[in-house]
Design a protein around this motif. Structure first.
Motif, short mmCIF file in Angstrom:
data_model
loop_
_atom_site.label_atom_id
_atom_site.label_comp_id
_atom_site.label_asym_id
_atom_site.label_seq_id
_atom_site.Cartn_x
_atom_site.Cartn_y
_atom_site.Cartn_z
N CYS A 82 48.20 20.87 21.65
CA CYS A 82 49.03 19.78 22.15
C CYS A 82 48.62 18.50 21.44
O CYS A 82 47.45 18.12 21.43
N GLY A 84 49.46 15.69 22.34
CA GLY A 84 49.32 14.62 23.33
C GLY A 84 47.91 14.58 23.89
O GLY A 84 47.22 13.56 23.80
N CYS A 85 47.44 15.70 24.42
CA CYS A 85 46.15 15.71 25.11
C CYS A 85 45.12 16.62 24.42
O CYS A 85 44.04 16.84 24.94
N CYS A 122 52.46 19.85 25.28
CA CYS A 122 52.35 20.76 26.42
C CYS A 122 53.28 20.27 27.54
O CYS A 122 53.74 19.13 27.51
N CYS A 125 52.34 16.91 29.06
CA CYS A 125 52.60 15.77 28.18
C CYS A 125 54.08 15.47 28.05
O CYS A 125 54.47 14.33 27.89
ZN LIG Z 1 49.27 17.86 26.41
#
Ligand SMILES: [Zn+2]
Ligand SMILES: [Zn+2]
Length: 142
Positions: A82, A84-85, A122, A125
């Protein structure tokens, strides 16, 4: 006694896979080991292959002909990451093995290794994206 017999069969299955260049099916292994192990059952071969696969020794490949074949795991993993995270999800099996065989055949290459990582957002996110995108940007500048 039974355990010893199982250990021998297990060893033979593994050796067989170590010596075969191409992925092999449970039936292939069964037919070829049967002469040396008259008491060997196909279900035993399946059970051992499943066990080796879940412990990461072997990898399972679903071929287009519908037959599942096994090969030694090359000790590599593929991940879904991911952006994002940074959450990482390990893929259960290698989607590239059939392609490797196809490429080897088509180009004459002896394929040694490959890498594949898939990036995305994900579900968490994706949910956050709308409302928290600004916060993320601020966090990064600190
Ligand atoms: Zn994520
Ligand atoms: Zn792979």
């Amino acid at each position: 006694m039974a355990e010893l017999k199982n250990t021998k069969q297990r060893g033979a299955i593994l050796r067989f896979l170590e010596n075969s260049l191409d992925p092999v099916s449970a039936e292939d292994i069964f037919v070829l080991l049967k002469p040396s192990f008259p008491q060997l059952a196909l279900s035993t071969v399946y059970r051992n292959l499943e066990r080796f696969t879940s412990s990461g020794v072997l990898q399972k490949i679903n071929f287009e002909d519908g037959v599942i074949r096994y090969t030694l795991a090359k000790g590599h993993d593929h991940y879904l990451i991911c952006t994002g995270c940074s959450k990482k999800i390990k893929l259960d099996d290698c989607p590239l093995s059939p392609l490797e065989l196809q490429l080897a055949k088509a180009t004459g290459f002896e394929i040694e290794r490959h890498s594949l990582t898939i990036y995305g957002k994900c579900p968490d996110c994706q949910k956050k994206r709308g409302t928290r995108a600004v916060v993320k940007k601020v966090e990064r500048t600190q």
